[in-house]
Design a protein around this motif. Structure first.
Motif, PDB file in Angstrom:
ATOM      1  N   THR A   1      -1.356 -35.355   8.920  1.00  0.00           N
ATOM      2  CA  THR A   1      -2.083 -35.824   7.735  1.00  0.00           C
ATOM      3  C   THR A   1      -3.444 -36.421   8.086  1.00  0.00           C
ATOM      4  O   THR A   1      -4.366 -36.377   7.277  1.00  0.00           O
ATOM      5  N   LEU A   2      -3.570 -36.952   9.285  1.00  0.00           N
ATOM      6  CA  LEU A   2      -4.862 -37.526   9.694  1.00  0.00           C
ATOM      7  C   LEU A   2      -5.882 -36.456  10.037  1.00  0.00           C
ATOM      8  O   LEU A   2      -7.074 -36.743  10.136  1.00  0.00           O
ATOM      9  N   HIS A   3      -5.416 -35.225  10.202  1.00  0.00           N
ATOM     10  CA  HIS A   3      -6.321 -34.121  10.530  1.00  0.00           C
ATOM     11  C   HIS A   3      -6.667 -33.262   9.315  1.00  0.00           C
ATOM     12  O   HIS A   3      -7.301 -32.221   9.469  1.00  0.00           O
ATOM     13  N   MET A   4      -6.279 -33.723   8.129  1.00  0.00           N
ATOM     14  CA  MET A   4      -6.711 -33.048   6.909  1.00  0.00           C
ATOM     15  C   MET A   4      -8.135 -33.508   6.587  1.00  0.00           C
ATOM     16  O   MET A   4      -8.363 -34.689   6.301  1.00  0.00           O
ATOM     17  N   GLU A   5      -9.073 -32.603   6.682  1.00  0.00           N
ATOM     18  CA  GLU A   5     -10.470 -32.952   6.463  1.00  0.00           C
ATOM     19  C   GLU A   5     -10.655 -33.615   5.104  1.00  0.00           C
ATOM     20  O   GLU A   5     -10.054 -33.195   4.115  1.00  0.00           O
ATOM     21  N   HIS A   6     -11.488 -34.651   5.064  1.00  0.00           N
ATOM     22  CA  HIS A   6     -11.822 -35.440   3.870  1.00  0.00           C
ATOM     23  C   HIS A   6     -10.738 -36.455   3.492  1.00  0.00           C
ATOM     24  O   HIS A   6     -10.881 -37.158   2.496  1.00  0.00           O
ATOM     25  N   SER A   7      -9.642 -36.536   4.271  1.00  0.00           N
ATOM     26  CA  SER A   7      -8.629 -37.545   3.956  1.00  0.00           C
ATOM     27  C   SER A   7      -9.192 -38.935   4.256  1.00  0.00           C
ATOM     28  O   SER A   7     -10.074 -39.093   5.114  1.00  0.00           O
ATOM     29  N   PRO A   8      -8.719 -39.969   3.541  1.00  0.00           N
ATOM     30  CA  PRO A   8      -9.222 -41.328   3.765  1.00  0.00           C
ATOM     31  C   PRO A   8      -9.123 -41.803   5.211  1.00  0.00           C
ATOM     32  O   PRO A   8      -9.941 -42.615   5.653  1.00  0.00           O
ATOM     33  N   LEU A   9      -8.123 -41.303   5.952  1.00  0.00           N
ATOM     34  CA  LEU A   9      -7.938 -41.728   7.340  1.00  0.00           C
ATOM     35  C   LEU A   9      -8.486 -40.714   8.347  1.00  0.00           C
ATOM     36  O   LEU A   9      -8.282 -40.863   9.554  1.00  0.00           O
ATOM     37  N   TYR A  10      -9.188 -39.707   7.865  1.00  0.00           N
ATOM     38  CA  TYR A  10      -9.705 -38.641   8.744  1.00  0.00           C
ATOM     39  C   TYR A  10     -10.629 -39.207   9.824  1.00  0.00           C
ATOM     40  O   TYR A  10     -10.619 -38.745  10.967  1.00  0.00           O
ATOM     41  N   GLU A  11     -11.407 -40.227   9.470  1.00  0.00           N
ATOM     42  CA  GLU A  11     -12.336 -40.808  10.445  1.00  0.00           C
ATOM     43  C   GLU A  11     -11.600 -41.494  11.596  1.00  0.00           C
ATOM     44  O   GLU A  11     -12.187 -41.762  12.644  1.00  0.00           O
ATOM     45  N   HIS A  12     -10.299 -41.758  11.398  1.00  0.00           N
ATOM     46  CA  HIS A  12      -9.502 -42.404  12.445  1.00  0.00           C
ATOM     47  C   HIS A  12      -8.593 -41.413  13.176  1.00  0.00           C
ATOM     48  O   HIS A  12      -7.633 -41.825  13.838  1.00  0.00           O
ATOM     49  N   ARG A  13      -8.879 -40.108  13.081  1.00  0.00           N
ATOM     50  CA  ARG A  13      -7.996 -39.108  13.694  1.00  0.00           C
ATOM     51  C   ARG A  13      -7.920 -39.235  15.213  1.00  0.00           C
ATOM     52  O   ARG A  13      -6.953 -38.777  15.829  1.00  0.00           O
ATOM     53  N   SER A  14      -8.911 -39.883  15.836  1.00  0.00           N
ATOM     54  CA  SER A  14      -8.837 -40.113  17.289  1.00  0.00           C
ATOM     55  C   SER A  14      -7.650 -41.011  17.641  1.00  0.00           C
ATOM     56  O   SER A  14      -7.218 -41.051  18.802  1.00  0.00           O
ATOM     57  N   PHE A  15      -7.131 -41.723  16.637  1.00  0.00           N
ATOM     58  CA  PHE A  15      -5.908 -42.513  16.797  1.00  0.00           C
ATOM     59  C   PHE A  15      -4.795 -41.656  17.411  1.00  0.00           C
ATOM     60  O   PHE A  15      -4.056 -42.109  18.300  1.00  0.00           O
ATOM     61  N   CYS A  16      -4.694 -40.411  16.955  1.00  0.00           N
ATOM     62  CA  CYS A  16      -3.625 -39.516  17.399  1.00  0.00           C
ATOM     63  C   CYS A  16      -3.715 -39.244  18.898  1.00  0.00           C
ATOM     64  O   CYS A  16      -2.707 -39.315  19.614  1.00  0.00           O
TER      65      CYS A  16
END
Length: 295
Positions: free
Chosen positions: A197-212
């Protein structure tokens, strides 16, 4: 000689563009895994009942155990043929390529919000307990304690993620790695769904995908190679076809499609499908909350 029905685009490129060599890492009834000598990365050969997935080739067969593939069997490519010792030859030249592509997060969340609520209720009724989903009657005190730990740690992870407290979220995510039953432990499967879900472009948490990727880098010593491989792929937004189909169904108004795609995920493994589905649902709920809407 066996034909490959389809294959992950990156795996196909690797096989066609280099002198791939490796050995059989592990073998099961419907799949076996190859470890590349150069990179140490795992690749999977699967029968046709398995859906497309990262680093995976689908072979036209009902099961893979018939070939008596064994751990440490030599693997190499020659003239567009993938050989597993002298037991199996796979023609890689005609394989249909498949690519793991996630849909973007919707600009209007109303359909998503409705479907996420529905999916959670469905999983509560139809999902398998004993992992992320509580078992109504634990078999023993160890199972009860494991379920309790999974519940506490997922709750802490999601709360911190929704509040953008990323460092704390990483800490709680790492505490889930390797926790729970199964070849791919429940905590790992949950994280695989969440990472998606964090890698869905434009998602509210997309900017934090490096978390993964930060979680995955800390995870290697806490779980097995097969589970780590799935986590590593999910950390860069690459997941199996059934998961992508479920995500797509959550974005449209089609209950029949949603039921069909969710059931395909729930059928994965023993409790793995339920753990994956809950990771997806919880990840989308965290995104919705991060975007300012209640779930």
């Amino acid at each position: 000689m066996r034909n490959i029905l389809s294959g992950d685009v990156d795996f196909n490129k690797r096989l066609n563009g280099s002198n791939f060599t490796g050995f059989v890492h592990s073998a099961f009834k419907r799949t076996f895994n190859i470890q590349c000598f150069d990179s140490g990365e795992l690749y999977t050969i699967a029968c046709r009942s398995i859906d497309n997935a990262p680093n995976t080739l689908i072979v036209d067969t009902e099961n893979t155990s018939q070939w008596n593939i064994e751990v440490n069997d030599r693997v190499f490519v020659e003239d567009k043929i993938l050989y597993i010792s002298n037991k199996l030859a796979l023609n890689i030249s005609q394989a249909i390529t498949w690519e793991s592509l996630l849909p973007p997060y919707p600009s209007n969340e109303e359909i998503l919000l409705h479907n996420v609520r529905w999916a959670r209720e469905y999983i509560d009724c139809q999902g398998k307990g004993g992992g992320i989903k509580k078992c109504s009657k634990p078999l023993n005190p160890f199972e009860a304690e494991t379920c309790k730990m999974l519940e506490q740690r997922t709750k802490s992870l999601l709360n911190n993620l929704a509040m953008n407290r990323i460092d704390l979220a990483i800490k709680h995510a790492v505490s889930l790695v390797g926790l729970g039953p199964g070849l791919t432990p429940s905590g790992d499967d949950f994280l695989t769904g969440l990472f998606t879900t964090l890698h869905m472009e434009h998602s509210p948490l997309y900017e934090h995908r490096s978390f993964c990727e930060k979680v995955t880098k800390k995870a290697k010593s806490f779980t097995n190679d097969i589970s780590y491989s799935a986590l590593e792929q999910a950390s860069i937004g690459k997941v199996r076809e059934s998961i992508i189909s479920f995500v797509n169904s959550l974005l449209i108004e089609n209950e029949d499609d949603l039921i069909l795609s969710l059931n395909k995920v729930l059928d994965i493994g023993s409790s793995s499908g339920t753990d994956l589905a809950l990771g997806l649902v919880c990840g989308l709920e965290a995104n919705i909350k991060a975007g300012g809407k209640p779930c």
